[in-house]
Every structure is written in structure tokens, then in C-alpha cells.
Design an enzyme around this catalytic site. Structure first.
Site: not given
Ligand code: UDX
Ligand code: ADP
Length: 463
Positions: A94, A162, A221, A225, A273-274, A277, A280
Site C-alpha cells: 500500500p 501481473e 508495470k 498503469n 478510476f479506483g 493499482c 498507488k
Molecule cells: C488495473 C490494470 O488494468 C491492470 O492491468 C493492472 O494489473 C492492475 O490495475 P484494475 O484496477 O483491476 O486493473 O481494473 P481496471 O479495469 O483497469 O479499472 C480501473 C478503474 O478504472 C476502475 O475503477 C474502472 O471502473 C475505471 N475505468 C476503466 C474507467 O473509469 N473508464 C474506463 O474506460 C476504464
């Protein structure tokens, strides 16, 4: 070297699904996932695999197939380390909440603990794989701990980040765009890389398995992100401009996404976005850039986070303004608390921050989420330390039934894009609400025209 025994330290959102898929695809490899958290291991071993602690479509079936055959979950960390040839480190990193780099740098205390434990236990040469996202050059720190506190055995450190996204973890793992493995350029380093390549080659085509040096792998990585998050912040910045000009952000996104140089993915405007990853990793990148004196680089990436925070605040402000500048004692229902659909993970979910803002305005928040547990929502709010636990639990009411959660509400806010929300009987919901009935769609998933026909005052993002 042929790998027959793998241990993974950390049975979380990364370690759990990744090891389940490795075990399913490599029946000749014994995979043991260990965690200090006894409850978590107990849940992974629940006879009914629908009760495993992590919700991911398709995961429970894979665990049902491999668990007890060559997939094991245990709290016996030292035993598993001792037995394995390869040890994956999948513990959480974290953002630091104290000391130097507070609020930005990754907290590596769990990683260091793992390294010390491996060093203490290992009696044979081992390959140690960084799976958690780590700041560049962490491998160096791990190596130093292993070499200086170990029993004189040889360690090879690999970085194998990952790329799975939550909610689609199983399909991402089964059909990855690429597998990235970074290691030392020495002969021993290359042997270790090859050993891990052969594990993945059981189901991933060789030309999708990319090998690099350790630092490139670690930085790739963070870069991936940062680029993905930047696209969301870019389209979210445009969503505000669309609201002022009469353009529609979904139309803009479609129009630019058809440009093959831009591409259609990750252009959905949202409340922000949340996830564990993006924020952070970008903060991490900013911290690393600053520590090398690269202030422009740091500021450039920091703006992605600033835009994301702005988008969340803008959403809560819009709710307050639309509800005649006061939400005090008004019931506002949140549909969704998870940071995205198809996961029970809530880390950095926009819902937490929007709720916090609205509770500051003395709103009463009701929440329905199909997969997130009640105690998780409350602890998410408590973690912000804005108010006491008691005040939080008075301000937040959690429902098991979506229709009940909307009854008597002044407004509904959609915070997660769960598919089931689209299929609701919206007329029935409208009839049960206070009038005028407001609907704030933070994910642009509902049909604005139909809802307006029913009588809702509908506000999406960016139109
Ligand atoms: C992300 C990366 O995609 C992944 O490759 C990495 O290993 C970890 O971080 P994750 O956080 O699980 O994965 O989800 P992701 O699908 O990337 O979405 C992240 C956030 O962005 C979510 O809150 C999603 O709702 C938001 N999002 C995504 C948007 O608001 N708009 C989009 O077009 C896409
Ligand atoms: P991620 O999304 O990175 O998988 P999680 O928080 O879901 O993060 O999972 C990390 C897991 O690692 C947690 O279950 C935590 O208990 C575990 N963990 C942290 N440190 C150690 C350690 N030293 N030994 C074993 N498990 C650990």
C-alpha cells in the site's frame, strides 16, 4: 531446471487467482498459497468454493477443480517456503501512511518481512519472483536482504508483474496479452528466467512471453498503469468540457476511439478510476521521478491523479447543487460500492470519496452492492478518519435489496457499473421515491431517454 513446486506468499486478489490458474494449467506442479491471515486461508479452503474470499467470475470453478489436487492454501508459511523451488511474493504494497514518502511511496514493510522470512528458512537455492507491483529497483533491496541474512544459498530474483484486471482476472490470466519476466543478465539469471518461461508456456504462446532485465520489467508495470489511468483522466477532463459546451462525451469517445492510433478501450468517462493499482502506482512513479530530481516528469504524472480527485469531487458537488444546494437529512441511495463491476474489491473506490463528501453535507446514504460486504463499506469510510465510527455507521445504511434501498430516496447515484442495474424495474423504483426523483449515473450505463420518460431527472457524466 524443471519446476515442480511453487509457493506463493499472499492469498489476495493477485496471488489467489494467479496461483489457481497456474495450478489448473500445470497439474504436475504443486502450488501452495500461504498467508498470515488465518481467516482468509480458512475461506479459501471453504468446502463450498462459492464462499472463497475473492469474487471473480469463473474463479470458484477453477479452485474447485485444482484445490486438493495440486493447489493448496495454508498458513504454514515457512514449510511452504522450504519446499518450493520458486517463491512468488504477492503481498500488498500500500501507499505509505507515515514517515518519509508518506502518501506517495510504496510501503515495502510486508515485502521486506517476506524477504527476511525466505532468507531464514531457505536451505537450497531458490528463485524469488516479485509479483506485487513494486517500485523500480525493489529487486535490489530484496536481493540484498536475501544475500546478507541468508544461509549462504543462491537466490535469483525475477520480476513478473501481473497485468490482470479485477473482474476479468480469470480470462486475463488464461489469455494474457503478454507475460513479462525480468531477470539478471547472468547465466544463472537467464536459467531462472527460462524456468519460469516454461511454467507459463504450458498455456501461453511463447511469442507472448517477453523477457527483459529486472528494471525494465518493474518500470513497465508502473508505465502500463500510468498510461491506462491517463486515458481515463483525459476523457474525464473532456467530460467536464462537454457538460459546458453541449457536446456528449460518449459521442466524442466513440469518434476518437475509431482512430486506430488512439483505439477504443479505456475511454469510458466515469466518476473516476479506483482500484488498488492506478493511484498507488502513479504516486509511486511521481515519487521515483521526484527522488531523481525530475520535477517536470513528476508533475506531469501527478496531474492524472489531480484530475481523478477533481472528477470524484465534481460528482458529489453536482449532486448537492442539483438538490437545491442542500442534502442535509436527505436520503441518497448509492447503487454500487465496488471500484468496478464483477469484483468485491473496494480499494480506492470512487464511492468511498463521494459518500464522504455527502456525509459532510449531512446526507443520509443508503447503499446496495451485490457483492460487497457491509463491514467492508464501513471500514472503508472509517479508514478516511473524517469522523468517528459511530458517526459513520449512523450516516450509512446498507441494504440487501436494491428496491428497498431506493424507497423514499431523494436521489440515486450509480457508482459501479454492475450489469444488473440495467435490468431493474425503474418504473417501480421511481414510484417509490420522493419527487422530483433524481438519478446521477456516475458510469453512464443507464438509458437516459427511457428514465426521463418515466419522470426521472437524469444526470450522466459528460453530457
Ligand atoms: C488495473 C490494470 O488494468 C491492470 O492491468 C493492472 O494489473 C492492475 O490495475 P484494475 O484496477 O483491476 O486493473 O481494473 P481496471 O479495469 O483497469 O479499472 C480501473 C478503474 O478504472 C476502475 O475503477 C474502472 O471502473 C475505471 N475505468 C476503466 C474507467 O473509469 N473508464 C474506463 O474506460 C476504464
Ligand atoms: P493484492 O491485490 O496485491 O493481491 P491483497 O491485500 O488482496 O493485495 O493481498 C495481499 C495478501 O498478502 C493479504 O492477504 C495479506 O494478509 C498477505 N500478506 C502480507 N504480508 C504477508 C507475509 N509476510 N506473509 C504472508 N502473507 C502476507
Amino acid at each position: 531446471m524443471e519446476i515442480t513446486k511453487i509457493c506463493c506468499i499472499g492469498a489476495g486478489y493477485v496471488g489467489g487467482p494467479t496461483m489457481a490458474v497456474i495450478a489448473q494449467k500445470c497439474p504436475n506442479i504443486k502450488v501452495t498459497v500461504v498467508d498470515l491471515n488465518e481467516q482468509r486461508i480458512k475461506d479459501w479452503n471453504d468446502p463450498n468454493t462459492d464462499n472463497i474470499p475473492i469474487y471473480e467470475p469463473g474463479l470458484s470453478e477453477i479452485v474447485a477443480e485444482a484445490r486438493g489436487r495440486n493447489l493448496f492454501f495454508s498458513t504454514e508459511v515457512e514449510k511452504a517456503i522450504d519446499e518450493a523451488q520458486v517463491i512468488f511474493i504477492s503481498v500488498n504494497t500500500p501507499t505509505k501512511t507515515y514517515g518519509k514518502g508518506k502518501g506517495m511511496a510504496a510501503d515495502l514493510k510486508y515485502i521486506e518481512l517476506c524477504a527476511r522470512q525466505i532468507a531464514k528458512v531457505a536451505k537450497q537455492n531458490k528463485i524469488v519472483v516479485e509479483k506485487s507491483t513494486l517500485p523500480v529497483r525493489t529487486a535490489e533491496a530484496i536481493k540484498s536482504i536475501l544475500d546478507n541474512t541468508g544461509n549462504g544459498v543462491q537466490f535469483q530474483i525475477l520480476s513478473n508483474p501481473e497485468f490482470l484486471a479485477e473482474g476479468t482476472a480469470v480470462t486475463d490470466l488464461l489469455n494474457p496479452d503478454r507475460i513479462l519476466i525480468g531477470g539478471d543478465t547472468t547465466t544463472e539469471g537467464q536459467e531462472a528466467i527460462n524456468a519460469l518461461v516454461n511454467v507459463y508456456a504450458n498455456w501461453v504462446e511463447k511469442d507472448k512471453i517477453l523477457t527483459t532485465n529486472v528494471w525494465s520489467s518493474e518500470l513497465s508495470k508502473l508505465t502500463a498503469n500510468a498510461f491506462l489511468a491517463q486515458r481515463i483522466s483525459s476523457i474525464n477532463a473532456m467530460s467536464e468540457l462537454c457538460e459546458k459546451t453541449g457536446a456528449d462525451v460518449s459521442e466524442v469517445a466513440k469518434a476518437i476511439g475509431m482512430d486506430s492510433r488512439i483505439g477504443a478501450k479505456f475511454l469510458k468517462a466515469s466518476v473516476g478510476f479506483g482500484g488498488s493499482c492506478f493511484q498507488k502506482d502513479i504516486l509511486n512513479l511521481v515519487y521515483i521521478a521526484k527522488s531523481y530530481g525530475l520535477n517536470e516528469v513528476a508533475d506531469y504524472w501527478e496531474q492524472v491523479i489531480i484530475m481523478n480527485d477533481h472528477q470524484k469531487r465534481r460528482f458529489s458537488n453536482k449532486i448537492v447543487q442539483t438538490l437545491y444546494n442542500t442534502v442535509a437529512d436527505k436520503k441518497i441511495t448509492f447503487l454500487g460500492w465496488a471500484f468496478k463491476k464483477d469484483t468485491n474489491d473496494t480499494r480506492e473506490s470512487a464511492a468511498i470519496y463521494v459518500a464522504d463528501d455527502l456525509i459532510n453535507e449531512q446526507a443520509k446514504i443508503s447503499v446496495y452492492d451485490p457483492k460487497v460486504q457491509r463491514h467492508k463499506m464501513l471500514s472503508d469510510l472509517d479508514y478516511l478518519e473524517t469522523r468517528t465510527k459511530e458517526e459513520n455507521s449512523n450516516a450509512l445504511t446498507i441494504f440487501e435489496n436494491p428496491y428497498e434501498s431506493c424507497k423514499g430516496a431523494h436521489a440515486i447515484a450509480v457508482l459501479t457499473e454492475w450489469d444488473e442495474f440495467i435490468t431493474y424495474d425503474w418504473q417501480k423504483i421511481y414510484d417509490s421515491m420522493r419527487k422530483p426523483a433524481f438519478l446521477f449515473d456516475g458510469r453512464n450505463i443507464l438509458n437516459a431517454k427511457e428514465l426521463e420518460k418515466i419522470g426521472f431527472i437524469y444526470k450522466g457524466i459528460g453530457s
